[in-house]
Design an enzyme around this catalytic site. Structure first.
Site, PDB file in Angstrom:
ATOM      1  N   HIS A 158       0.840  -1.211   0.000  1.00  0.00           N
ATOM      2  CA  HIS A 158       0.000   0.000   0.000  1.00  0.00           C
ATOM      3  C   HIS A 158       0.870   1.254   0.000  1.00  0.00           C
ATOM      4  O   HIS A 158       0.461   2.296   0.506  1.00  0.00           O
ATOM      5  CB  HIS A 158      -0.942   0.036   1.209  1.00  0.00           C
ATOM      6  CG  HIS A 158      -1.723  -1.229   1.410  1.00  0.00           C
ATOM      7  ND1 HIS A 158      -2.989  -1.424   0.921  1.00  0.00           N
ATOM      8  CD2 HIS A 158      -1.379  -2.393   2.029  1.00  0.00           C
ATOM      9  CE1 HIS A 158      -3.406  -2.632   1.240  1.00  0.00           C
ATOM     10  NE2 HIS A 158      -2.444  -3.249   1.901  1.00  0.00           N
ATOM     11  N   SER A 279      15.335  21.137 -16.281  1.00  0.00           N
ATOM     12  CA  SER A 279      14.147  21.934 -16.592  1.00  0.00           C
ATOM     13  C   SER A 279      14.602  23.226 -17.258  1.00  0.00           C
ATOM     14  O   SER A 279      15.641  23.778 -16.909  1.00  0.00           O
ATOM     15  CB  SER A 279      13.395  22.239 -15.296  1.00  0.00           C
ATOM     16  OG  SER A 279      12.597  23.395 -15.458  1.00  0.00           O
ATOM     17  N   LYS A 285      16.215  21.196 -11.089  1.00  0.00           N
ATOM     18  CA  LYS A 285      15.537  19.943 -11.455  1.00  0.00           C
ATOM     19  C   LYS A 285      16.447  18.921 -12.117  1.00  0.00           C
ATOM     20  O   LYS A 285      17.292  19.257 -12.933  1.00  0.00           O
ATOM     21  CB  LYS A 285      14.359  20.226 -12.400  1.00  0.00           C
ATOM     22  CG  LYS A 285      13.199  20.963 -11.766  1.00  0.00           C
ATOM     23  CD  LYS A 285      12.496  20.206 -10.663  1.00  0.00           C
ATOM     24  CE  LYS A 285      11.663  19.046 -11.158  1.00  0.00           C
ATOM     25  NZ  LYS A 285      10.483  19.437 -11.915  1.00  0.00           N
ATOM     26  N   GLU A 292      10.006   8.041 -17.358  1.00  0.00           N
ATOM     27  CA  GLU A 292       8.615   8.466 -17.556  1.00  0.00           C
ATOM     28  C   GLU A 292       8.120   8.067 -18.948  1.00  0.00           C
ATOM     29  O   GLU A 292       6.972   7.658 -19.122  1.00  0.00           O
ATOM     30  CB  GLU A 292       8.497   9.979 -17.376  1.00  0.00           C
ATOM     31  CG  GLU A 292       8.774  10.421 -15.938  1.00  0.00           C
ATOM     32  CD  GLU A 292       8.985  11.925 -15.850  1.00  0.00           C
ATOM     33  OE1 GLU A 292       8.003  12.669 -15.982  1.00  0.00           O
ATOM     34  OE2 GLU A 292      10.134  12.358 -15.663  1.00  0.00           O
ATOM     35  N   GLN A 324      -4.380  -7.294 -42.643  1.00  0.00           N
ATOM     36  CA  GLN A 324      -3.169  -6.543 -42.974  1.00  0.00           C
ATOM     37  C   GLN A 324      -2.764  -5.604 -41.833  1.00  0.00           C
ATOM     38  O   GLN A 324      -1.620  -5.194 -41.741  1.00  0.00           O
ATOM     39  CB  GLN A 324      -3.400  -5.748 -44.266  1.00  0.00           C
ATOM     40  CG  GLN A 324      -2.206  -4.958 -44.743  1.00  0.00           C
ATOM     41  CD  GLN A 324      -2.378  -4.487 -46.173  1.00  0.00           C
ATOM     42  OE1 GLN A 324      -2.286  -5.270 -47.100  1.00  0.00           O
ATOM     43  NE2 GLN A 324      -2.656  -3.203 -46.354  1.00  0.00           N
TER      44      GLN A 324
HETATM   45  N1  ARG Z   1      -0.636  -7.350 -47.840  1.00  0.00           N
HETATM   46  C1  ARG Z   1      -1.498  -8.397 -47.481  1.00  0.00           C
HETATM   47  C2  ARG Z   1      -1.537  -8.561 -45.961  1.00  0.00           C
HETATM   48  O1  ARG Z   1      -0.726  -8.006 -45.330  1.00  0.00           O
HETATM   49  C3  ARG Z   1      -1.005  -9.662 -48.079  1.00  0.00           C
HETATM   50  C4  ARG Z   1      -2.081 -10.658 -48.353  1.00  0.00           C
HETATM   51  C5  ARG Z   1      -2.917 -10.199 -49.451  1.00  0.00           C
HETATM   52  N2  ARG Z   1      -3.912 -11.121 -49.798  1.00  0.00           N
HETATM   53  C6  ARG Z   1      -4.989 -10.715 -50.468  1.00  0.00           C
HETATM   54  N3  ARG Z   1      -5.831 -11.598 -50.775  1.00  0.00           N
HETATM   55  N4  ARG Z   1      -5.150  -9.465 -50.753  1.00  0.00           N
HETATM   56  O2  ARG Z   1      -2.398  -9.204 -45.393  1.00  0.00           O
END
Ligand code: ARG
Length: 461
Positions: A158, A279, A285, A292, A324
């Site tokens: 605590h 600072s 400081k 941080e 993606q």
């Molecule tokens: N750039 C795409 C990814 O990162 C690669 C796979 C793409 N596949 C597709 N069917 N467009 O997921």
């Protein structure tokens, strides 16, 4: 420009939308993995007699050249050709070098599994580097523990003084959490260690690829179970982000402890000038900015985890372009984690323990539990001992005194069980020496823990 999928379309894609969907600016980081994956795939096609030996040899040669050029000239893997992603980049470079044979490489394969294999290969080579950086941070804490010798400090619950501990015991507590991060990454590595190739776009491949041989060639210990699962599975990315989040939480808590303990109010440790900033206004400081920032950046990595979990949540089975988004989350978490590990190592490396201050803070009323234990040793039930000592503490607080200022008469006013030996029994050093368990702060236990940690470190390097 023709894209990997242009045939079906009468016109070009909208330039802005194409740029919006392109991933090359970040997935170029998978260059080496993409080429390695393709080398193995070409080998698989050749073994299945899908490629002639001559075409297979030309592809292998071309890919090797591409790999070499990428390693001697990082600027080579660049955006000048407007490639959609790293897969398109490698394939275009290959065809530019070897012509028609290069156009046979993608037989029976999909980018959906290709991106999965690339990402798995990438993580498999990056995880050991992160584990090594964690080990370096542990080493800096171990060095600080060595330097602190048998210095004592208060432990806190605590954020109130609890019981005396060795400074080394406190530092090793953080090492212990960091070692769990190394182990957790080991589990992520294991989850990642699975070959997705052979899954095709979603239904598998019609060519007689020996996926077990392919797995062995790429260093995977097992193959995927289900092609539909493969094309949509990024659980291993979520697991990595979870490991990164906990790793960052540990760094953040280390940072918080040192921000507090290097403050004027505590003064337990001294920050080196190199690890602090001043600072612009207040000349006195000495701010712990790097610590941080580490604490602050933990929020960002946790955000990457939650963001990615939300991206995955509503996806229908199979590949979806949403996936993606995995890469920027992963790469940013990795970079942030590594940067913070280096920052913490370097700050801890320059730190000094103010032994006099920690020792002074480790005496006083935080010995109350030891007084209770003293009475228990004389036969009093612990509950009664707790009450006796509670009353004694109340008195000492009123009189602004501490246990070491009590005469034997004072002691005996609270219990006739107190003898002359109470003075020697109630000191910070006696307190830690009385601890018995292996995980305790007893000097033998801490020496053993420190030795074991060093032994662990030496096994890792
Ligand atoms: N750039 C795409 C990814 O990162 C690669 C796979 C793409 N596949 C597709 N069917 N467009 O997921």
């Amino acid at each position: 420009m023709a894209h990997l999928w242009s045939g079906r379309f009468a016109g070009d894609p909208d330039a802005d939308l194409f740029a919006f969907g392109s991933s090359f600016r970040f997935d170029r980081r998978l260059f080496e993995d993409d080429v390695r994956g393709s080398l193995a795939w070409a080998g698989g096609l050749a073994r299945a007699s899908v490629l002639s030996p001559a075409d297979a040899a030309a592809i292998a040669h071309g890919l090797q050249q591409i790999l070499e050029q990428g390693s001697i000239d990082p600027a080579f893997v660049s955006d000048v050709h407007g490639d959609e992603d790293v897969h398109a980049f490698v394939e275009r470079e290959l065809i530019a070098r070897i012509g028609e044979a290069g156009r046979r490489l993608h037989t029976g394969r999909s980018r959906n599994e290709q991106v999965a294999v690339d990402l798995r290969l990438y993580l498999k080579r990056r995880i050991p580097a992160i584990q090594a950086a964690i080990a370096e941070t542990i080493r800096s804490l171990v060095d600080l523990a060595d330097g602190a010798g048998d210095a004592l400090m208060p432990s806190y619950t605590h954020l109130r003084r609890a019981q005396p501990v060795l400074v080394a015991h406190f530092l090793l507590s953080h090492c212990t959490a960091l070692r769990r991060d190394v182990d957790r990454l080991g589990a992520v590595l294991d989850e990642t260690d699975e070959l997705p190739l052979g899954s095709g776009a979603i239904a598998g491949t019609s060519y007689g690829i020996d996926v077990h041989a392919l797995a062995a060639a790429l260093g995977f210990s097992r193959i995927a179970r289900n092609s539909i699962d493969v094309s949509g599975d990024r659980d291993f990315v979520a697991s990595f982000l979870h490991a990164a989040s906990l790793g960052m939480i540990h760094l953040s808590r280390i940072a918080e402890d040192f921000i507090l303990f290097t403050s004027e109010e505590f003064g337990f440790f001294e920050l080196s000038d190199a690890a602090a900033t001043g600072s612009s206004l207040m000349p006195q400081k000495k701010n712990p900015d790097p610590l941080e920032l580490v604490r602050g950046k933990s929020g960002r990595v946790i955000g990457r985890l939650t963001g990615w979990l939300v991206s995955m949540k509503g996806l229908p089975a199979g590949y979806n372009k949403d996936l993606q988004e995995d890469k920027e989350a992963l790469f940013d978490a990795e970079d942030t984690w590594l940067g913070c590990l280096r920052a913490v190592s370097s700050v801890v490396h320059g730190m000094r323990t103010n032994v006099e201050t920690t020792t002074r803070a480790a005496s006083g009323l935080l010995l109350a539990t030891d007084v209770a234990d003293y009475l228990v040793a004389k036969g009093l039930p612990f509950r009664d001992a707790h009450e006796v000592v509670g009353a004694l503490v109340r008195r000492l607080l009123q009189e602004q005194r501490s246990f070491d200022q009590l005469s034997i008469t004072d002691w005996r006013e609270h219990s006739s069980l107190f003898d002359e030996d109470v003075r020697a029994a109630i000191t910070p050093l006696a307190s830690i020496r009385k601890k018995r368990t292996p995980q305790s702060t007893s000097p033998e236990a801490v020496a053993a823990a420190l030795a074991e940690t060093k032994e662990w470190l030496s096994r890792r390097t």
